[in-house]
Design an enzyme around this catalytic site. Structure first.
Site, PDB file in Angstrom:
ATOM      1  N   ASP A 382       1.884  -6.737   2.468  1.00  0.00           N
ATOM      2  CA  ASP A 382       0.932  -5.648   2.349  1.00  0.00           C
ATOM      3  C   ASP A 382       1.687  -4.350   2.669  1.00  0.00           C
ATOM      4  O   ASP A 382       2.800  -4.383   3.184  1.00  0.00           O
ATOM      5  CB  ASP A 382      -0.213  -5.886   3.336  1.00  0.00           C
ATOM      6  CG  ASP A 382      -1.350  -4.899   3.157  1.00  0.00           C
ATOM      7  OD1 ASP A 382      -1.492  -4.379   2.037  1.00  0.00           O
ATOM      8  OD2 ASP A 382      -2.083  -4.654   4.118  1.00  0.00           O
ATOM      9  N   ASP A 574      -2.175  -8.188   7.727  1.00  0.00           N
ATOM     10  CA  ASP A 574      -2.841  -8.034   9.020  1.00  0.00           C
ATOM     11  C   ASP A 574      -3.554  -9.301   9.464  1.00  0.00           C
ATOM     12  O   ASP A 574      -4.087  -9.372  10.556  1.00  0.00           O
ATOM     13  CB  ASP A 574      -3.815  -6.855   9.009  1.00  0.00           C
ATOM     14  CG  ASP A 574      -4.956  -7.041   8.014  1.00  0.00           C
ATOM     15  OD1 ASP A 574      -5.115  -8.157   7.490  1.00  0.00           O
ATOM     16  OD2 ASP A 574      -5.689  -6.074   7.770  1.00  0.00           O
ATOM     17  N   ASP A 578      -6.420  -9.771   4.745  1.00  0.00           N
ATOM     18  CA  ASP A 578      -5.647 -10.499   3.747  1.00  0.00           C
ATOM     19  C   ASP A 578      -5.764 -12.010   3.915  1.00  0.00           C
ATOM     20  O   ASP A 578      -4.902 -12.750   3.447  1.00  0.00           O
ATOM     21  CB  ASP A 578      -4.171 -10.085   3.833  1.00  0.00           C
ATOM     22  CG  ASP A 578      -3.972  -8.617   3.506  1.00  0.00           C
ATOM     23  OD1 ASP A 578      -4.466  -8.182   2.454  1.00  0.00           O
ATOM     24  OD2 ASP A 578      -3.345  -7.915   4.309  1.00  0.00           O
TER      25      ASP A 578
END
Length: 680
Positions: A382, A574, A578
């Site tokens: 991410d 995180d 996700d």
């Protein structure tokens, strides 16, 4: 025989093992519930059996006590060898000589024979204790007294070194346990009193002096305070906290006296959960460990029957068959066949890998994930909070002037007040105190788009430009021409303009990507942020490929496309937002585990601080652990195979057998503990 635990508050003060973990160890792979080496190493107990000792390794003289039986046996053996080969007194023969060697044998042999009996009563006949027992008793039966004592002596010494090695492997986690003070100072009604940490209640105010460790989680009441967080994050740089910020058990106050309001009970602190997580990790066995366990269950009875065959089958084929000679070969064969090097060094290697990672602020939930990390070829990550700081700041305002700018900002702030997204935090910080006179009705969050609500009967939209398009609001701006993250605003169906927000790339992000590439790992970034922002960050960090403007379901679809490459995939995020992608990945890595309980629950690997350098470090630890484990397996099999053949052919004596068993085990252990000194 059981390790002698000294329990305090459910935790062994010697080895750091909890009552829960000790109970969960269950039946051993080779010997039984508490006497097997594999269980000892896997469950984190101090050793496989105690040889009649209390392994309180931290107490004065404990090592001497540990080796005392072996020392006594060695002295008696040396004197006996001197009588046999140098002094040769007439009285040292017959029953006197036998009794002397039996007395030398008892200190090291009796505990092993007891373990063999215990193992048999538990239904596991073919244990290594059984092998050593029949081999040495057989040596006595054929009058090879010195070799019988020597074999058991070296075996006992090897066991003691294994005990010390396992204790050393646990040092990293034990250091974490030491970060939880037994006592805390409570301030109430203008006075202070010292109480046990377990008796502190939620809501109590603790007084923390410089140099003291915080015993429980809480929020800082003092304006500012600096803390050493190395035990939690592996980061030695002091961390300055402000009033209202979270401080955690294990942090050390560095300067001024600080006051902390407790928010979690002692057993519910973040550190307690982390310790339980790391200790539970040893229960999650890697495929290599499972293979060795299954192999040993088959291998050990086979060598016993082969030894029987070596003893009796030659009488059918050898003309000058001598029972004593072939029995000796069989006994040598049994000593060589003990799987000590495998059943202790392999779990120790994985435990060392988990310990090395935890020392560096990386929590790996099981040795099975170490194996997966070793094989990772592609890291998908991410953007926000992973490769960037996740701390946004408002850069510029571009409003049309239909509504007074101050009023519009307060409307946006009122909407974002209901969101915990970092963008919302940036807006709160920029606007200042919230206008409580603004009431948001019919508020709804539209995933991947933004927020929709009503103010004074008018529709208010705050989010990306896709949100405006979704509700038919026209705008005269090209979103792709804006480099920064953009928050578009529409009120009453009219485009009101936008504000831009920027995030800072983490200091170590570029180096982390470089190290991943050095490890032969491909990198991809998936983000819900604007595509041009994502591409800008990816180009800055030299990430191989990047995709932006992704809704949660788009991330899943894109991740599945990447999975078609058949490589082992890790996803870094995180751990909460996700979660669907983490569930699809071979190993999920969560950043900033200290900030979220859900993160610790979701991910397979938790990076305790937000440092992206820990991503390649975790992969490196996995690779080194797997490398060392297979080095041990190869060495053990090769040496044992050679000496087994020599022993069956009568070319190897008990001394070579001792090397093949205890010697290889010690070499494997010394190799395994190297993982604890890993540097990257």
């Amino acid at each position: 025989m059981e390790h002698v635990h000294k329990m305090k508050d459910g935790v062994c003060t010697i080895c750091g093992q909890t009552e829960k973990i000790y109970t969960q160890a269950g039946a051993g792979d080779l010997v039984g519930k508490v006497s097997t080496k594999a269980t000892a190493a896997d469950s984190g107990s101090c050793c496989s059996h105690d040889h009649g000792h209390d392994h309180s390794h931290e107490e004065g003289g404990s090592i001497v006590k540990l080796f005392a039986p072996a020392i006594v046996s060695l002295l008696l053996l040396l004197v006996a060898l001197a009588f046999d080969n140098l002094l040769k007194p007439e009285w040292f023969q017959g029953w006197v000589r036998l009794v002397w060697y039996v007395v030398a044998y008892i200190p090291v042999g009796l505990p092993v024979l007891k373990d063999a009996v215990t193992s048999i009563t538990k239904g596991n006949i073919f244990s290594e204790f059984f092998l050593m027992g029949i081999a040495t008793l057989g040596a006595f039966a054929i009058s090879e007294f010195p070799e019988a004592v020597a074999v058991m002596l070296f075996y006992a010494v090897g066991e003691n070194f294994q005990t010390l090695s396992v204790s050393r492997a646990k040092a990293n986690i034990k250091a974490l346990l030491d970060q939880r003070p037994d006592e805390a100072t409570i301030e109430a009604d203008g006075s202070t009193r010292v109480v046990k940490a377990v008796d502190v209640r939620v809501g109590d105010v603790l007084l923390l002096k410089p140099g003291e460790k915080l015993a429980l989680d809480g929020t800082l009441l003092t304006d500012t305070a600096s803390f050493n967080t190395a035990a939690l994050t592996g980061e030695s740089k002091p961390d300055t906290k402000k009033q209202g910020e979270v401080v955690l058990a294990g942090m050390i106050n560095l300067q001024t006296v600080a006051k902390v309001r407790i928010t979690a009970a002692y057993e519910d602190s973040k550190l307690s959960k982390i310790l339980a997580l790391v200790q539970d990790a040893t229960a999650q066995k890697a495929p290599t460990e499972l293979f060795i366990s299954r192999f040993a269950k088959i291998y050990t009875p086979i060598v016993v029957f082969l030894a029987i065959g070596i003893t009796f089958l030659p009488m059918l084929f050898v003309e000058d068959y001598a029972f004593r000679d072939w029995l000796y070969r069989a006994l040598v064969f049994l000593v060589i066949s003990c799987p000590c090097a495998l059943v202790i060094s392999i779990p120790l290697g994985y435990f060392g890998g988990i310990g090395a990672a935890s020392k560096n602020g990386v929590l790996i939930k099981g040795s099975n994930y170490l194996d997966v990390l070793a094989d990772v070829k592609h890291v998908v990550m991410d953007k926000t909070g992973t490769m960037t700081e996740g701390v946004f700041e408002v850069q510029e305002l571009n409003f049309k002037g239909h509504i007074e700018q101050e009023r519009l900002l307060r409307l946006v702030d009122a909407m974002e007040y209901h969101s915990s997204h970092p963008v919302a935090t940036a807006i709160h910080k920029y606007v200042g105190e919230r206008d409580n006179s603004i009431t948001i009705n019919k508020l709804e969050e539209i995933a991947g788009h933004g927020l929709r609500g009503e103010v004074d009967g008018q529709e208010l939209l705050v989010g990306n430009f896709k949100l405006l398009a979704k509700f038919g609001v026209d705008y005269d701006v090209d979103p792709n021409s804006i480099v920064y993250s953009t928050i578009a605003v529409a009120y009453g169906g009219i485009f009101q303009g936008y504000l831009t927000i920027a995030d800072k790339i983490k200091e170590d992000a570029a180096e982390a990507v470089k190290r991943l590439h050095d490890l032969g790992v491909k990198t991809t970034m998936l983000s819900g942020d604007k595509n041009n922002v994502v591409q800008f960050v990816a180009d800055s960090l030299k990430i191989d490929q990047a995709y932006g403007d992704l809704l949660p379901e788009d991330k899943v679809s894109r991740f599945k496309e990447i999975q078609s490459d058949k490589y082992k995939l890790a996803f870094v995020g995180d751990g909460v937002n996700d979660a669907p992608v983490i569930a699809l990945s071979d190993v999920g890595i969560a950043m900033g585990g200290l900030g979220s309980d859900a993160t610790i629950e979701t991910a397979d690997v938790v990076i305790q601080d937000d440092n992206p350098l820990k991503i390649p470090l975790a992969i490196h630890v996995g690779k080194k652990t797997k490398q060392l484990v297979w080095q041990n397996i190869s060495m053990a099999f090769v040496v044992k195979a050679i000496v087994l053949v020599l022993g069956a052919g009568g070319l190897a004596t008990m001394w070579e057998a001792v090397f093949a068993d205890v010697g290889v085990a010690l070499l494997a252990i010394l190799n395994a503990v190297r993982i604890q000194r890993i540097k990257f």
